[in-house]
Motif scaffolding. Structure first.
Motif, PDB file in Angstrom:
ATOM      1  N   VAL A  12     -19.021  37.358 -17.757  1.00  0.00           N
ATOM      2  CA  VAL A  12     -17.955  38.282 -17.347  1.00  0.00           C
ATOM      3  C   VAL A  12     -16.960  38.492 -18.480  1.00  0.00           C
ATOM      4  CG1 VAL A  12     -15.894  38.436 -15.875  1.00  0.00           C
ATOM      5  CG2 VAL A  12     -18.125  37.960 -14.851  1.00  0.00           C
ATOM      6  N   PHE A  13     -16.528  37.421 -19.126  1.00  0.00           N
ATOM      7  CA  PHE A  13     -15.521  37.531 -20.176  1.00  0.00           C
ATOM      8  C   PHE A  13     -16.036  38.313 -21.381  1.00  0.00           C
ATOM      9  CE2 PHE A  13     -13.335  35.779 -23.981  1.00  0.00           C
ATOM     10  CZ  PHE A  13     -12.048  36.228 -23.687  1.00  0.00           C
ATOM     11  N   ILE A  14     -17.237  37.966 -21.841  1.00  0.00           N
ATOM     12  CA  ILE A  14     -17.743  38.618 -23.058  1.00  0.00           C
ATOM     13  C   ILE A  14     -18.106  40.077 -22.777  1.00  0.00           C
ATOM     14  CG2 ILE A  14     -19.411  38.503 -24.943  1.00  0.00           C
ATOM     15  CD1 ILE A  14     -19.746  35.522 -24.331  1.00  0.00           C
ATOM     16  N   PHE A  15     -18.744  40.347 -21.640  1.00  0.00           N
ATOM     17  CA  PHE A  15     -19.058  41.735 -21.312  1.00  0.00           C
ATOM     18  C   PHE A  15     -17.779  42.548 -21.106  1.00  0.00           C
ATOM     19  CE2 PHE A  15     -23.718  41.400 -20.094  1.00  0.00           C
ATOM     20  CZ  PHE A  15     -24.112  42.369 -21.002  1.00  0.00           C
ATOM     21  N   ALA A  16     -16.737  41.921 -20.543  1.00  0.00           N
ATOM     22  CA  ALA A  16     -15.462  42.634 -20.385  1.00  0.00           C
ATOM     23  C   ALA A  16     -14.875  43.003 -21.741  1.00  0.00           C
ATOM     24  CB  ALA A  16     -14.475  41.772 -19.597  1.00  0.00           C
ATOM     25  N   LEU A  17     -15.004  42.122 -22.720  1.00  0.00           N
ATOM     26  CA  LEU A  17     -14.546  42.443 -24.074  1.00  0.00           C
ATOM     27  C   LEU A  17     -15.270  43.672 -24.611  1.00  0.00           C
ATOM     28  CD1 LEU A  17     -14.392  38.886 -25.736  1.00  0.00           C
ATOM     29  CD2 LEU A  17     -12.454  40.274 -24.970  1.00  0.00           C
ATOM     30  N   THR A  18     -16.591  43.735 -24.374  1.00  0.00           N
ATOM     31  CA  THR A  18     -17.344  44.892 -24.870  1.00  0.00           C
ATOM     32  C   THR A  18     -16.918  46.163 -24.150  1.00  0.00           C
ATOM     33  OG1 THR A  18     -19.256  44.798 -23.341  1.00  0.00           O
ATOM     34  CG2 THR A  18     -19.323  43.360 -25.291  1.00  0.00           C
ATOM     35  N   GLY A  19     -16.687  46.050 -22.839  1.00  0.00           N
ATOM     36  CA  GLY A  19     -16.245  47.220 -22.090  1.00  0.00           C
ATOM     37  C   GLY A  19     -14.911  47.737 -22.588  1.00  0.00           C
ATOM     38  N   ALA A  20     -13.995  46.813 -22.887  1.00  0.00           N
ATOM     39  CA  ALA A  20     -12.695  47.214 -23.391  1.00  0.00           C
ATOM     40  C   ALA A  20     -12.801  47.831 -24.787  1.00  0.00           C
ATOM     41  CB  ALA A  20     -11.754  46.009 -23.408  1.00  0.00           C
ATOM     42  N   LEU A  21     -13.713  47.328 -25.604  1.00  0.00           N
ATOM     43  CA  LEU A  21     -13.909  47.913 -26.936  1.00  0.00           C
ATOM     44  C   LEU A  21     -14.432  49.346 -26.835  1.00  0.00           C
ATOM     45  CD1 LEU A  21     -15.360  44.921 -28.980  1.00  0.00           C
ATOM     46  CD2 LEU A  21     -13.274  46.202 -29.502  1.00  0.00           C
ATOM     47  N   VAL A  22     -15.350  49.576 -25.898  1.00  0.00           N
ATOM     48  CA  VAL A  22     -15.826  50.952 -25.682  1.00  0.00           C
ATOM     49  C   VAL A  22     -14.680  51.822 -25.178  1.00  0.00           C
ATOM     50  CG1 VAL A  22     -17.376  52.397 -24.304  1.00  0.00           C
ATOM     51  CG2 VAL A  22     -18.220  50.277 -25.311  1.00  0.00           C
ATOM     52  N   THR A  88     -19.275  47.512 -34.869  1.00  0.00           N
ATOM     53  CA  THR A  88     -19.967  46.283 -35.284  1.00  0.00           C
ATOM     54  C   THR A  88     -19.595  45.118 -34.376  1.00  0.00           C
ATOM     55  OG1 THR A  88     -20.022  47.015 -37.583  1.00  0.00           O
ATOM     56  CG2 THR A  88     -20.311  44.663 -37.182  1.00  0.00           C
ATOM     57  N   VAL A  89     -18.297  44.979 -34.102  1.00  0.00           N
ATOM     58  CA  VAL A  89     -17.844  43.901 -33.209  1.00  0.00           C
ATOM     59  C   VAL A  89     -18.454  44.076 -31.826  1.00  0.00           C
ATOM     60  CG1 VAL A  89     -15.837  42.837 -32.103  1.00  0.00           C
ATOM     61  CG2 VAL A  89     -15.699  43.598 -34.487  1.00  0.00           C
ATOM     62  N   LEU A  90     -18.447  45.312 -31.331  1.00  0.00           N
ATOM     63  CA  LEU A  90     -19.030  45.616 -30.026  1.00  0.00           C
ATOM     64  C   LEU A  90     -20.501  45.228 -29.966  1.00  0.00           C
ATOM     65  CD1 LEU A  90     -19.285  47.088 -27.273  1.00  0.00           C
ATOM     66  CD2 LEU A  90     -19.541  49.222 -28.554  1.00  0.00           C
ATOM     67  N   THR A  91     -21.249  45.593 -30.996  1.00  0.00           N
ATOM     68  CA  THR A  91     -22.690  45.330 -31.001  1.00  0.00           C
ATOM     69  C   THR A  91     -22.986  43.837 -30.943  1.00  0.00           C
ATOM     70  OG1 THR A  91     -23.057  47.358 -32.274  1.00  0.00           O
ATOM     71  CG2 THR A  91     -24.839  45.741 -32.244  1.00  0.00           C
ATOM     72  N   TRP A  92     -22.236  43.057 -31.719  1.00  0.00           N
ATOM     73  CA  TRP A  92     -22.497  41.610 -31.742  1.00  0.00           C
ATOM     74  C   TRP A  92     -21.963  40.904 -30.501  1.00  0.00           C
ATOM     75  CZ3 TRP A  92     -26.016  39.204 -34.358  1.00  0.00           C
ATOM     76  CH2 TRP A  92     -26.532  39.806 -35.517  1.00  0.00           C
ATOM     77  N   LEU A  93     -20.825  41.352 -29.992  1.00  0.00           N
ATOM     78  CA  LEU A  93     -20.351  40.785 -28.724  1.00  0.00           C
ATOM     79  C   LEU A  93     -21.333  41.088 -27.606  1.00  0.00           C
ATOM     80  CD1 LEU A  93     -16.489  41.432 -28.606  1.00  0.00           C
ATOM     81  CD2 LEU A  93     -17.653  39.215 -28.576  1.00  0.00           C
ATOM     82  N   ASP A  94     -21.887  42.300 -27.622  1.00  0.00           N
ATOM     83  CA  ASP A  94     -22.866  42.679 -26.603  1.00  0.00           C
ATOM     84  C   ASP A  94     -24.107  41.787 -26.697  1.00  0.00           C
ATOM     85  OD1 ASP A  94     -23.531  45.013 -24.585  1.00  0.00           O
ATOM     86  OD2 ASP A  94     -25.339  44.690 -25.795  1.00  0.00           O
ATOM     87  N   ALA A  95     -24.520  41.459 -27.913  1.00  0.00           N
ATOM     88  CA  ALA A  95     -25.671  40.561 -28.088  1.00  0.00           C
ATOM     89  C   ALA A  95     -25.370  39.185 -27.508  1.00  0.00           C
ATOM     90  CB  ALA A  95     -26.025  40.445 -29.575  1.00  0.00           C
ATOM     91  N   GLY A 127     -28.602  41.048 -17.299  1.00  0.00           N
ATOM     92  CA  GLY A 127     -28.255  41.203 -18.699  1.00  0.00           C
ATOM     93  C   GLY A 127     -28.029  42.638 -19.132  1.00  0.00           C
ATOM     94  N   CYS A 128     -28.707  43.582 -18.504  1.00  0.00           N
ATOM     95  CA  CYS A 128     -28.741  44.955 -19.044  1.00  0.00           C
ATOM     96  C   CYS A 128     -27.879  45.975 -18.312  1.00  0.00           C
ATOM     97  CB  CYS A 128     -30.182  45.459 -19.065  1.00  0.00           C
ATOM     98  SG  CYS A 128     -31.284  44.503 -20.157  1.00  0.00           S
ATOM     99  N   PHE A 129     -27.672  45.821 -17.024  1.00  0.00           N
ATOM    100  CA  PHE A 129     -27.098  46.926 -16.266  1.00  0.00           C
ATOM    101  C   PHE A 129     -25.592  47.087 -16.434  1.00  0.00           C
ATOM    102  CE2 PHE A 129     -31.190  47.360 -14.378  1.00  0.00           C
ATOM    103  CZ  PHE A 129     -31.236  48.692 -13.968  1.00  0.00           C
ATOM    104  N   GLY A 130     -24.865  45.995 -16.689  1.00  0.00           N
ATOM    105  CA  GLY A 130     -23.435  46.146 -16.916  1.00  0.00           C
ATOM    106  C   GLY A 130     -23.154  46.985 -18.155  1.00  0.00           C
ATOM    107  N   GLY A 131     -23.866  46.675 -19.250  1.00  0.00           N
ATOM    108  CA  GLY A 131     -23.706  47.438 -20.471  1.00  0.00           C
ATOM    109  C   GLY A 131     -24.175  48.873 -20.338  1.00  0.00           C
ATOM    110  N   LEU A 132     -25.233  49.076 -19.562  1.00  0.00           N
ATOM    111  CA  LEU A 132     -25.725  50.431 -19.329  1.00  0.00           C
ATOM    112  C   LEU A 132     -24.675  51.262 -18.585  1.00  0.00           C
ATOM    113  CD1 LEU A 132     -28.065  52.470 -19.471  1.00  0.00           C
ATOM    114  CD2 LEU A 132     -28.918  51.514 -17.314  1.00  0.00           C
TER     115      LEU A 132
END
Length: 206
Positions: A12-22, A88-95, A127-132
């Motif tokens: 939840v925390f890491i995916f939330a970071l990616t969502g906020a970056l987007v 770049t940060v988004l891509t690696w956090l997403d990984a 793993g995939c649907f939140g980012g999608l």
């Protein structure tokens, strides 16, 4: 706190970071940050719990998950400008998020005694649907569908590794194997260009 709860919180925390970056790339306001971060953070886990008829859904049972997502959104809102390349940060956090969410989904399905096929699908879905959802809502090219990159394949391989590892390792260690395989394949795709063959159109035979 159980291993599965720790995995869910980390996811939840890491995916939330990616969502906020987007959201920062889309130049949304702070409410938009919170919405996109929360959608990304709980999207995959919500789908998993609905399919598995897990009642209540994890963030309804424990609203602290939403608080964690909002905290991540606020953090990024005030710090996103510090990054030279947010992509770049988004891509690696997403990984990293993928490598945590896949074992989280796999572990829940294993704990519920699901068929091995369902275990695989729940690992991939979590793993995939939140980012999608994040990328579709913000009109970004979904990372999960980028041409030739290992994403769904990495998630599937990680869930498969967990299933195989449960035959001779405790579940907690099997989920660590899952995380390692998922991250290694995703990182290898980003750094070394590991990929699967892509379809290329060609004229029909006469």
């Amino acid at each position: 706190m159980t291993v599965l709860e720790l995995l869910d919180y980390a996811s939840v925390f890491i995916f939330a970071l990616t969502g906020a970056l987007v959201a920062s790339r889309a130049q949304l306001d702070i409410v938009g940050f919170g919405f996109v971060a929360s959608l990304t953070a709980v999207g995959g886990g919500t789908l998993r719990d609905v399919i598995l008829d897990r009642n209540p859904i994890f963030w309804v049972a424990e609203p602290a998950f939403v608080a964690v997502a909002i905290a991540a959104a606020v953090l990024v809102f005030f710090t996103a400008h510090l990054f030279e390349s947010r992509l770049t940060v988004l891509t690696w956090l997403d990984a990293c998020a993928l490598a945590v969410a896949v074992p989280a989904g796999t572990g829940v399905a294993l704990a519920l005694g699901q068929h091995w096929g369902i275990v695989l699908l729940m690992g991939v879905a979590t793993g995939c649907f939140g980012g999608l959802m994040r990328d579709v809502v913000c009109n970004e090219v979904p990372l999960v569908l980028k041409q030739g990159e290992l994403y769904v394949t990495a998630a599937f391989a990680g869930a498969s590794a967990a299933l195989l590892a449960t035959g001779f390792l405790p579940t907690g260690l099997a989920l660590l194997v899952c995380a390692g395989v998922t991250f290694t394949l995703r990182a290898g795709s980003l750094v070394f260009g590991w990929s699967l063959p892509v379809y290329k159109s060609r004229p029909p035979r006469r």
